[in-house]
Design a protein around this motif. Structure first.
Motif, PDB file in Angstrom:
ATOM      1  N   LEU A  39       0.942  -1.447  -0.334  1.00  0.00           N
ATOM      2  CA  LEU A  39      -0.152  -0.655  -0.066  1.00  0.00           C
ATOM      3  C   LEU A  39       1.022   1.367   0.410  1.00  0.00           C
ATOM      4  O   LEU A  39       0.732   2.337   0.434  1.00  0.00           O
ATOM      5  CB  LEU A  39      -0.760   0.150   1.513  1.00  0.00           C
ATOM      6  N   CYS A  40       2.244   0.997  -0.272  1.00  0.00           N
ATOM      7  CA  CYS A  40       3.408   1.972  -0.001  1.00  0.00           C
ATOM      8  C   CYS A  40       2.787   3.011  -0.998  1.00  0.00           C
ATOM      9  O   CYS A  40       2.344   2.505  -2.960  1.00  0.00           O
ATOM     10  CB  CYS A  40       4.006   1.825  -0.378  1.00  0.00           C
ATOM     11  N   HIS A  41       2.871   4.239  -2.349  1.00  0.00           N
ATOM     12  CA  HIS A  41       2.444   4.674  -2.826  1.00  0.00           C
ATOM     13  C   HIS A  41       3.883   4.930  -3.713  1.00  0.00           C
ATOM     14  O   HIS A  41       5.424   5.659  -2.946  1.00  0.00           O
ATOM     15  CB  HIS A  41       2.422   7.285  -2.289  1.00  0.00           C
ATOM     16  N   PRO A  42       4.001   5.014  -4.656  1.00  0.00           N
ATOM     17  CA  PRO A  42       5.125   5.573  -5.576  1.00  0.00           C
ATOM     18  C   PRO A  42       5.632   7.082  -5.201  1.00  0.00           C
ATOM     19  O   PRO A  42       4.418   7.641  -5.030  1.00  0.00           O
ATOM     20  CB  PRO A  42       4.868   5.328  -7.063  1.00  0.00           C
ATOM     21  N   LEU A  43       6.544   7.235  -5.107  1.00  0.00           N
ATOM     22  CA  LEU A  43       6.941   8.956  -4.592  1.00  0.00           C
ATOM     23  C   LEU A  43       8.035   9.089  -5.781  1.00  0.00           C
ATOM     24  O   LEU A  43       9.348   7.731  -6.132  1.00  0.00           O
ATOM     25  CB  LEU A  43       8.057   9.216  -3.700  1.00  0.00           C
ATOM     26  N   VAL A  68      16.431   9.338   3.297  1.00  0.00           N
ATOM     27  CA  VAL A  68      15.831   9.258   1.516  1.00  0.00           C
ATOM     28  C   VAL A  68      14.679  10.828   2.038  1.00  0.00           C
ATOM     29  O   VAL A  68      14.514  11.034   3.178  1.00  0.00           O
ATOM     30  CB  VAL A  68      14.843   8.366   1.674  1.00  0.00           C
ATOM     31  N   LYS A  69      14.947  11.684   0.683  1.00  0.00           N
ATOM     32  CA  LYS A  69      14.152  12.711   0.806  1.00  0.00           C
ATOM     33  C   LYS A  69      13.525  12.194  -0.637  1.00  0.00           C
ATOM     34  O   LYS A  69      13.708  11.813  -1.128  1.00  0.00           O
ATOM     35  CB  LYS A  69      14.945  13.673   0.500  1.00  0.00           C
ATOM     36  N   THR A  70      12.274  13.221  -0.068  1.00  0.00           N
ATOM     37  CA  THR A  70      11.251  13.407  -0.989  1.00  0.00           C
ATOM     38  C   THR A  70      10.168  15.177  -1.188  1.00  0.00           C
ATOM     39  O   THR A  70      10.519  15.794   0.046  1.00  0.00           O
ATOM     40  CB  THR A  70      10.253  12.397  -1.574  1.00  0.00           C
ATOM     41  N   THR A  71      10.080  14.900  -1.810  1.00  0.00           N
ATOM     42  CA  THR A  71       8.387  17.028  -2.672  1.00  0.00           C
ATOM     43  C   THR A  71       8.068  16.135  -2.671  1.00  0.00           C
ATOM     44  O   THR A  71       7.476  15.730  -3.495  1.00  0.00           O
ATOM     45  CB  THR A  71       8.977  17.733  -2.980  1.00  0.00           C
ATOM     46  N   ALA A  72       6.884  15.827  -1.210  1.00  0.00           N
ATOM     47  CA  ALA A  72       5.785  15.186  -2.537  1.00  0.00           C
ATOM     48  C   ALA A  72       4.376  15.274  -1.461  1.00  0.00           C
ATOM     49  O   ALA A  72       4.498  15.981   0.242  1.00  0.00           O
ATOM     50  CB  ALA A  72       5.992  13.834  -2.135  1.00  0.00           C
ATOM     51  N   GLN A  73       3.479  14.406  -0.976  1.00  0.00           N
ATOM     52  CA  GLN A  73       1.926  14.695  -0.408  1.00  0.00           C
ATOM     53  C   GLN A  73       2.435  13.141   1.014  1.00  0.00           C
ATOM     54  O   GLN A  73       1.428  13.132   1.680  1.00  0.00           O
ATOM     55  CB  GLN A  73       0.564  14.124  -1.193  1.00  0.00           C
ATOM     56  N   THR A  74       2.922  12.638   0.756  1.00  0.00           N
ATOM     57  CA  THR A  74       3.354  11.509   1.876  1.00  0.00           C
ATOM     58  C   THR A  74       4.365  10.967   1.847  1.00  0.00           C
ATOM     59  O   THR A  74       5.491  11.653   1.431  1.00  0.00           O
ATOM     60  CB  THR A  74       2.249  10.201   1.446  1.00  0.00           C
ATOM     61  N   GLY A  75       5.174  11.015   2.661  1.00  0.00           N
ATOM     62  CA  GLY A  75       7.042  10.406   3.840  1.00  0.00           C
ATOM     63  C   GLY A  75       6.886   9.633   3.305  1.00  0.00           C
ATOM     64  O   GLY A  75       6.629   8.247   2.549  1.00  0.00           O
ATOM     65  N   VAL A  76       8.345   8.921   3.208  1.00  0.00           N
ATOM     66  CA  VAL A  76       9.791   8.458   2.751  1.00  0.00           C
ATOM     67  C   VAL A  76      10.582   7.454   3.790  1.00  0.00           C
ATOM     68  O   VAL A  76      11.199   7.245   4.003  1.00  0.00           O
ATOM     69  CB  VAL A  76      10.533   9.115   1.975  1.00  0.00           C
ATOM     70  N   GLU A  77       9.403   7.222   5.505  1.00  0.00           N
ATOM     71  CA  GLU A  77       9.497   6.436   6.265  1.00  0.00           C
ATOM     72  C   GLU A  77      10.263   5.238   5.131  1.00  0.00           C
ATOM     73  O   GLU A  77      11.302   4.280   5.727  1.00  0.00           O
ATOM     74  CB  GLU A  77       8.852   6.684   7.653  1.00  0.00           C
TER      75      GLU A  77
END
Length: 156
Positions: free
Chosen positions: A73-77, A101-110
């Motif tokens: 259920l993880c989103h592709p980021l 890990v870093k991103t600019t998105a609507q959900t996290g990268v844990e």
């Protein structure tokens, strides 16, 4: 309430459509314990399969990018940065693996950070198993996260 289940109890991917895009970061760590001789071989680049840390770093980076294919259920980021560092500890005959890990998105990268740490750890094991089958992988955990509605988390 568990967000990955609908009102009927069926699994679902969380709808993040209305969430703002923010900068997000996650840091995970893990430990690979080994025989002192094994760590010396790694540090002296005597493992016949090659440079253990470089191969493990590549495996971790690839794993982070594959997270939505591994965890249902993880989103592709759009991952913007992955750094994997290895901290040898000769006194305790172990290596700490730290992934950011870093991103600019609507959900996290844990999950991406923890998957990367896990696969980097498994790769260290795979690269060294011919000389040390007693290695122990453990203590994989989120140590920091920032961004999004839940804000900052710092493991104490």
């Amino acid at each position: 309430m568990f967000t990955h289940f609908d009102e009927k109890g069926q699994a679902r991917m969380v709808d993040v459509t209305g969430k703002p895009v923010t900068e997000r970061i996650a840091i995970a760590e893990g430990i690979v314990k080994m025989k002192p001789e094994t760590l010396k071989m790694i540090l002296n680049k005597k493992i016949v399969k090659g440079d253990v840390f470089q191969v493990a770093r590549l495996a971790g980076i690839m794993a982070a990018k594959m997270t939505p294919h591994l965890i249902p259920l993880c989103h592709p980021l759009p991952i913007t940065s992955i750094e994997i560092d290895f901290e040898p500890d000769e006194d305790n005959s172990q290596v700490k693996i730290k992934t950011t890990v870093k991103t600019t998105a609507q959900t996290g990268v844990e999950m991406e950070a923890m998957v990367a740490t896990s696969l980097a750890s498994l790769t260290v094991y795979d690269m060294c198993k011919a000389v040390d089958k007693e290695m122990i992988i453990g203590d994989i955990k989120l140590v920091y996260k920032a961004g999004g509605k839940s804000g900052e988390f710092v493991r104490t």
